[in-house]
Design a protein around this motif. Sequence first.
Motif, PDB file in Angstrom:
ATOM      1  N   ALA A  16       0.857  -1.193   0.000  1.00  0.00           N
ATOM      2  CA  ALA A  16       0.000   0.000   0.000  1.00  0.00           C
ATOM      3  C   ALA A  16       0.887   1.235   0.000  1.00  0.00           C
ATOM      4  O   ALA A  16       1.472   1.601   1.018  1.00  0.00           O
ATOM      5  CB  ALA A  16      -0.913  -0.005   1.218  1.00  0.00           C
ATOM      6  N   GLY A  72       0.818  11.255   1.992  1.00  0.00           N
ATOM      7  CA  GLY A  72       1.705  11.569   3.114  1.00  0.00           C
ATOM      8  C   GLY A  72       1.516  12.976   3.649  1.00  0.00           C
ATOM      9  O   GLY A  72       2.488  13.640   4.008  1.00  0.00           O
ATOM     10  N   ARG A  89       0.430  14.219   6.508  1.00  0.00           N
ATOM     11  CA  ARG A  89       0.885  14.516   7.877  1.00  0.00           C
ATOM     12  C   ARG A  89       2.398  14.564   8.002  1.00  0.00           C
ATOM     13  O   ARG A  89       2.928  15.171   8.923  1.00  0.00           O
ATOM     14  CB  ARG A  89       0.291  13.496   8.867  1.00  0.00           C
ATOM     15  CG  ARG A  89      -1.190  13.680   9.125  1.00  0.00           C
ATOM     16  CD  ARG A  89      -1.769  12.511   9.876  1.00  0.00           C
ATOM     17  NE  ARG A  89      -1.805  11.287   9.057  1.00  0.00           N
ATOM     18  CZ  ARG A  89      -2.188  10.100   9.499  1.00  0.00           C
ATOM     19  NH1 ARG A  89      -2.551   9.969  10.752  1.00  0.00           N
ATOM     20  NH2 ARG A  89      -2.210   9.058   8.689  1.00  0.00           N
ATOM     21  N   LYS A 102       5.467   2.821  11.894  1.00  0.00           N
ATOM     22  CA  LYS A 102       4.879   3.455  10.710  1.00  0.00           C
ATOM     23  C   LYS A 102       5.313   4.921  10.703  1.00  0.00           C
ATOM     24  O   LYS A 102       5.174   5.625  11.703  1.00  0.00           O
ATOM     25  CB  LYS A 102       3.357   3.369  10.706  1.00  0.00           C
ATOM     26  CG  LYS A 102       2.763   4.000   9.441  1.00  0.00           C
ATOM     27  CD  LYS A 102       1.348   3.538   9.180  1.00  0.00           C
ATOM     28  CE  LYS A 102       0.323   4.319   9.962  1.00  0.00           C
ATOM     29  NZ  LYS A 102       0.121   5.691   9.452  1.00  0.00           N
ATOM     30  N   ILE A 103       5.796   5.360   9.554  1.00  0.00           N
ATOM     31  CA  ILE A 103       6.211   6.749   9.422  1.00  0.00           C
ATOM     32  C   ILE A 103       4.972   7.580   9.091  1.00  0.00           C
ATOM     33  O   ILE A 103       4.397   7.443   8.005  1.00  0.00           O
ATOM     34  CB  ILE A 103       7.259   6.915   8.294  1.00  0.00           C
ATOM     35  CG1 ILE A 103       8.400   5.899   8.437  1.00  0.00           C
ATOM     36  CG2 ILE A 103       7.784   8.352   8.260  1.00  0.00           C
ATOM     37  CD1 ILE A 103       9.228   6.017   9.685  1.00  0.00           C
TER      38      ILE A 103
HETATM   39  N1  CTP Z   1      -2.216   4.404   1.349  1.00  0.00           N
HETATM   40  C1  CTP Z   1      -2.623   3.890   0.106  1.00  0.00           C
HETATM   41  N2  CTP Z   1      -3.652   4.494  -0.571  1.00  0.00           N
HETATM   42  C2  CTP Z   1      -4.279   5.566  -0.048  1.00  0.00           C
HETATM   43  C3  CTP Z   1      -3.901   6.079   1.201  1.00  0.00           C
HETATM   44  C4  CTP Z   1      -2.858   5.473   1.895  1.00  0.00           C
HETATM   45  O1  CTP Z   1      -2.059   2.897  -0.353  1.00  0.00           O
HETATM   46  N3  CTP Z   1      -5.257   6.141  -0.781  1.00  0.00           N
HETATM   47  C5  CTP Z   1      -1.049   3.812   2.026  1.00  0.00           C
HETATM   48  C6  CTP Z   1       0.042   4.841   2.325  1.00  0.00           C
HETATM   49  O2  CTP Z   1       0.834   5.079   1.174  1.00  0.00           O
HETATM   50  C7  CTP Z   1       0.776   4.197   3.486  1.00  0.00           C
HETATM   51  C8  CTP Z   1      -0.288   3.334   4.165  1.00  0.00           C
HETATM   52  O3  CTP Z   1      -1.403   3.292   3.272  1.00  0.00           O
HETATM   53  O4  CTP Z   1       1.842   3.375   3.054  1.00  0.00           O
HETATM   54  C9  CTP Z   1      -0.667   3.891   5.522  1.00  0.00           C
HETATM   55  O5  CTP Z   1      -1.324   5.140   5.362  1.00  0.00           O
HETATM   56  P1  CTP Z   1      -0.856   6.518   6.012  1.00  0.00           P
HETATM   57  O6  CTP Z   1       0.271   6.312   6.963  1.00  0.00           O
HETATM   58  O7  CTP Z   1      -2.068   7.231   6.465  1.00  0.00           O
HETATM   59  O8  CTP Z   1      -0.191   7.272   4.745  1.00  0.00           O
HETATM   60  P2  CTP Z   1      -0.773   8.507   3.942  1.00  0.00           P
HETATM   61  O9  CTP Z   1      -2.222   8.344   3.700  1.00  0.00           O
HETATM   62  O10 CTP Z   1       0.101   8.680   2.757  1.00  0.00           O
HETATM   63  O11 CTP Z   1      -0.499   9.700   4.973  1.00  0.00           O
HETATM   64  P3  CTP Z   1      -1.537  10.864   5.433  1.00  0.00           P
HETATM   65  O12 CTP Z   1      -2.736  10.150   5.995  1.00  0.00           O
HETATM   66  O13 CTP Z   1      -0.783  11.649   6.438  1.00  0.00           O
HETATM   67  O14 CTP Z   1      -1.856  11.656   4.191  1.00  0.00           O
END
Ligand code: CTP
Length: 236
Positions: A18, A23, A25, A220-221
């Motif tokens: 995934a 990203g 945040r 998890k980053i």
């Molecule tokens: N992810 C994904 N498809 C999405 C949203 C998230 O495949 N539409 C993946 C991210 O790339 C990440 C993992 O799910 O590897 C965990 O999600 P998260 O840590 O929330 O990443 P992001 O959604 O990219 O970060 P944010 O919520 O801060 O925007």
Amino acid sequence: MSGTSRAGLQPDVGVLLAAGGVGERAGTAGPKQLHLIAGVPMLLRSVRPFAQHPRVGPIIVALPESVVKQPPAWLESLASDRLRLVAGGATRGESVRLALEALEDAVDIVLVHDAARPFVERDTIDAVLGVAVTCGAVPALPVTDTLKMCDSEAGEVVETVDRARLWRAQTPQGFPREMLRQAYERTEASAVASYTDEAALVQAAGFQVRLVPDLASNIKITTATDLALAELLATE
Ligand code: CTP
Ligand code: MG
């Protein structure tokens, strides 16, 4: 087939990565999974332990559509018949569903991993694979913080939650391929986004899920602080 596969003759595991998020945040210039950690892209770090695993065959990476269309050179050179890049969806669950659709039938077990977890160890992968033969498997850590429930913006505590039976769910999560396929089939498309991990979706579809112990290093980053911590954790 599984018997001979486990002897190392034929890969029997497929991986869905995934990597379709933006990203937000983390506050990086582009998607955080392309960001360098000690000089190595996060996504490369998260995919490497799987690519090096003898039981792993196909690896499907779900990415933002813009990245699939114009991947950076290091990612383009990684792509092959074995490691394929597909466009993800609006939510994590949707990205995993699209990656699952791109996965061929010839695997017995599917591992789903967050690209945002670049420090997964071989021991965790093997522990998950050991359980994912018959049911869903989730690497997890016992909660160590004291948990407070709070309903108001003023911060008033309603209750201290008993943490004795609470665990933090991580990835890679493993499932018999057919179980994950059926779970997505039984789940309304509009409901997929309400599950924050595949184990929850699989369990809601009526299948059993078990926890396996994970390592604290498999973080998890999410935020800029996590990125700074990742620089310290990176050993190569
Ligand atoms: N992810 C994904 N498809 C999405 C949203 C998230 O495949 N539409 C993946 C991210 O790339 C990440 C993992 O799910 O590897 C965990 O999600 P998260 O840590 O929330 O990443 P992001 O959604 O990219 O970060 P944010 O919520 O801060 O925007
Ligand atoms: Mg997100």
